[in-house]
Scaffold this motif. Structure first.
Motif, mmCIF file in Angstrom:
data_model
loop_
_atom_site.group_PDB
_atom_site.id
_atom_site.type_symbol
_atom_site.label_atom_id
_atom_site.label_comp_id
_atom_site.label_asym_id
_atom_site.label_seq_id
_atom_site.Cartn_x
_atom_site.Cartn_y
_atom_site.Cartn_z
ATOM 1 N N VAL A 280 62.109 40.744 48.352
ATOM 2 C CA VAL A 280 61.118 40.186 47.437
ATOM 3 C C VAL A 280 59.727 40.652 47.862
ATOM 4 C CG1 VAL A 280 60.056 38.057 46.576
ATOM 5 C CG2 VAL A 280 62.538 38.179 46.859
ATOM 6 N N VAL A 281 58.964 41.218 46.906
ATOM 7 C CA VAL A 281 57.636 41.745 47.227
ATOM 8 C C VAL A 281 56.538 41.123 46.370
ATOM 9 C CG1 VAL A 281 58.510 43.958 48.071
ATOM 10 C CG2 VAL A 281 57.917 43.698 45.636
ATOM 11 N N GLY A 282 56.896 40.216 45.469
ATOM 12 C CA GLY A 282 55.863 39.643 44.626
ATOM 13 C C GLY A 282 56.416 38.684 43.600
ATOM 14 N N SER A 283 55.584 38.358 42.636
ATOM 15 C CA SER A 283 55.956 37.364 41.637
ATOM 16 C C SER A 283 55.444 37.783 40.262
ATOM 17 C CB SER A 283 55.372 35.994 42.015
ATOM 18 O OG SER A 283 53.960 36.079 42.143
ATOM 19 N N VAL A 284 56.057 37.187 39.242
ATOM 20 C CA VAL A 284 55.689 37.451 37.855
ATOM 21 C C VAL A 284 54.790 36.319 37.367
ATOM 22 C CG1 VAL A 284 56.547 37.965 35.545
ATOM 23 C CG2 VAL A 284 57.943 38.551 37.550
ATOM 24 N N ASN A 285 53.715 36.674 36.670
ATOM 25 C CA ASN A 285 52.798 35.677 36.116
ATOM 26 C C ASN A 285 52.457 36.056 34.677
ATOM 27 O OD1 ASN A 285 50.571 37.616 36.272
ATOM 28 N ND2 ASN A 285 50.659 37.265 38.484
ATOM 29 N N ASP A 286 51.478 35.431 34.123
ATOM 30 C CA ASP A 286 51.119 35.719 32.725
ATOM 31 C C ASP A 286 49.753 36.398 32.603
ATOM 32 O OD1 ASP A 286 49.451 33.648 33.397
ATOM 33 O OD2 ASP A 286 50.203 32.237 31.897
ATOM 34 N N SER A 287 49.335 37.121 33.653
ATOM 35 C CA SER A 287 47.996 37.720 33.660
ATOM 36 C C SER A 287 47.882 38.972 32.796
ATOM 37 C CB SER A 287 47.594 38.066 35.099
ATOM 38 O OG SER A 287 48.392 39.145 35.595
ATOM 39 N N GLY A 288 49.017 39.612 32.511
ATOM 40 C CA GLY A 288 48.989 40.839 31.718
ATOM 41 C C GLY A 288 48.614 42.086 32.496
ATOM 42 N N LYS A 289 48.596 42.011 33.833
ATOM 43 C CA LYS A 289 48.224 43.169 34.636
ATOM 44 C C LYS A 289 48.940 43.137 35.986
ATOM 45 C CE LYS A 289 44.065 40.626 35.973
ATOM 46 N NZ LYS A 289 42.575 40.613 35.901
ATOM 47 N N VAL A 290 48.918 44.270 36.667
ATOM 48 C CA VAL A 290 49.474 44.362 38.017
ATOM 49 C C VAL A 290 48.340 44.179 39.016
ATOM 50 C CG1 VAL A 290 50.692 45.809 39.678
ATOM 51 C CG2 VAL A 290 51.291 45.931 37.255
ATOM 52 N N THR A 291 48.522 43.267 39.952
ATOM 53 C CA THR A 291 47.530 43.036 40.997
ATOM 54 C C THR A 291 48.194 43.120 42.360
ATOM 55 O OG1 THR A 291 47.876 40.641 40.818
ATOM 56 C CG2 THR A 291 46.051 41.586 39.551
ATOM 57 N N VAL A 292 47.390 43.275 43.382
ATOM 58 C CA VAL A 292 47.861 43.302 44.770
ATOM 59 C C VAL A 292 47.105 42.215 45.516
ATOM 60 C CG1 VAL A 292 48.084 44.669 46.870
ATOM 61 C CG2 VAL A 292 48.347 45.769 44.637
ATOM 62 N N ASP A 293 47.855 41.241 46.003
ATOM 63 C CA ASP A 293 47.251 40.072 46.657
ATOM 64 C C ASP A 293 46.200 39.420 45.757
ATOM 65 O OD1 ASP A 293 48.830 40.416 48.914
ATOM 66 O OD2 ASP A 293 47.348 41.693 49.906
ATOM 67 N N GLY A 294 46.490 39.399 44.468
ATOM 68 C CA GLY A 294 45.658 38.686 43.516
ATOM 69 C C GLY A 294 44.485 39.443 42.947
ATOM 70 N N VAL A 295 44.266 40.682 43.399
ATOM 71 C CA VAL A 295 43.121 41.453 42.893
ATOM 72 C C VAL A 295 43.585 42.838 42.455
ATOM 73 C CG1 VAL A 295 41.478 40.238 44.362
ATOM 74 C CG2 VAL A 295 42.548 42.336 45.197
ATOM 75 N N ALA A 296 42.757 43.505 41.672
ATOM 76 C CA ALA A 296 43.087 44.845 41.197
ATOM 77 C C ALA A 296 43.177 45.820 42.364
ATOM 78 C CB ALA A 296 42.034 45.314 40.197
ATOM 79 N N TRP A 297 44.121 46.750 42.292
ATOM 80 C CA TRP A 297 44.299 47.773 43.324
ATOM 81 C C TRP A 297 43.261 48.871 43.113
ATOM 82 C CZ3 TRP A 297 46.427 48.731 47.856
ATOM 83 C CH2 TRP A 297 46.658 50.047 48.261
#
Length: 307
Positions: A280-297
């Motif tokens: 497991v490397v992360g979680s699915v949310n409803d933000s509509g984007k891919v983030t790394v530790d909660g922020v844009a890469w």
């Protein structure tokens, strides 16, 4: 160089085929008997784009051609069944190269558990390989990119960053770490894990070919969700750390955006159902984007042929 038909006879001699092949090589087309819906995919390897002869032995090119295609069948949750291989090459190419290529194809077919059931040969200015792979869903529904839901987990299976590390080494004229170079030349596909993930209830899945973040972006778009990757859960192999230190590039970038991993990424309803061998490397949310530790890469998210 032998003539076309002599080459075909040599390549197809003593081919081993599985029980789902009713009519193998020898006619205009093969005949398969599959138990469920059929998965079909195709991919190309072009000289000086996907491989260089000075880096890649012919055997490795043959193996890679099969591996990258069967990985796509795995990503649909299917059992890989068969491949057809089309090869074009210059007329003055050493015949030994073709012989080693065909051995690589047969080796990877045996590793992947698929039958070589046909193909084509042609002359061309450079070497080009096109493989079509066929899979059997065996009564299961396909696992697509569009089934992820907020609240689920993201897991991966396979080697991330190894291939990109190997490429960085080759571009600098070196051959070490050897395990990373070998991975770039021939990816280690987690064969069998696609069907296993499907049986465990994977809601979406894809092959990681362009880079983890780039490919998760495809999943986000198709599923209309968001995904956050947690770096504390992402393994950075020791060899990748060494290459990063030597090149002055962040090790995490190789793992998250390197490309040509041919690992699998999937979403599952919760961590408890994730199969053994998956991380497991992360979680699915409803933000509509891919983030790394909660922020844009910041930086590249992966490979784009036309970018």
């Amino acid at each position: 160089m032998s003539g076309e038909f002599e080459l075909i006879d040599r390549i197809t001699a003593d081919l081993e085929v599985r029980d789902d092949v009713l009519l193998p090589v020898g006619d205009d087309a093969a005949v398969l008997r599959l138990s469920g819906d059929t998965v079909v995919t195709t991919d190309m390897l072009i000289e000086n784009v996907h491989f260089k002869r000075q880096w890649s032995p012919a055997r490795a090119v043959g193996r890679k051609a099969v591996a990258v295609n069967v990985s796509d069948v795995e990503s649909m949750g299917a059992r890989p069944s068969s491949v057809v291989v089309a090869l074009a090459f210059p007329k003055d190419l050493d015949q030994a190269w073709v012989a080693e290529f065909e051995e690589g194809v047969k080796e990877e077919c045996a590793t992947a558990g698929v039958s070589l059931v046909g193909g084509d040969l042609s002359s061309a200015a450079i070497i080009a390989v096109c493989v079509t792979a066929i899979g059997d869903l065996e009564g299961r529904r396909p696992v697509t990119r569009s089934g992820a839901n907020a609240g689920e987990v993201v897991a991966v299976c396979g080697r991330l960053g190894w291939s990109a590390g190997g490429l960085a080494v080759l571009q600098r004229g070196f051959r070490s770490p050897k395990e990373l170079v070998a991975e770039h030349l021939t990816p280690t596909v987690p064969y069998g894990q696609g069907a296993l993930a499907s049986a465990a209830g994977a809601t979406s899945m894809l092959d990681i070919s362009d880079g983890l973040l780039a490919d998760l972006g495809h999943l986000v778009e198709r599923s209309d969700v968001g995904i956050d990757v947690e770096t504390a859960r992402v393994e950075i192999p020791e060899g990748v750390e060494r290459v990063a230190a030597a090149t002055g590039k962040p090790a995490l970038g190789f793992v998250l955006a390197g490309g040509e991993d041919h690992a699998l990424a999937a979403t599952f309803r919760n961590e408890a159902v994730v199969p053994a061998g998956w991380t497991v490397v992360g979680s699915v949310n409803d933000s509509g984007k891919v983030t790394v530790d909660g922020v844009a890469w910041e930086g590249s998210t992966g490979w784009d042929h036309f970018g």
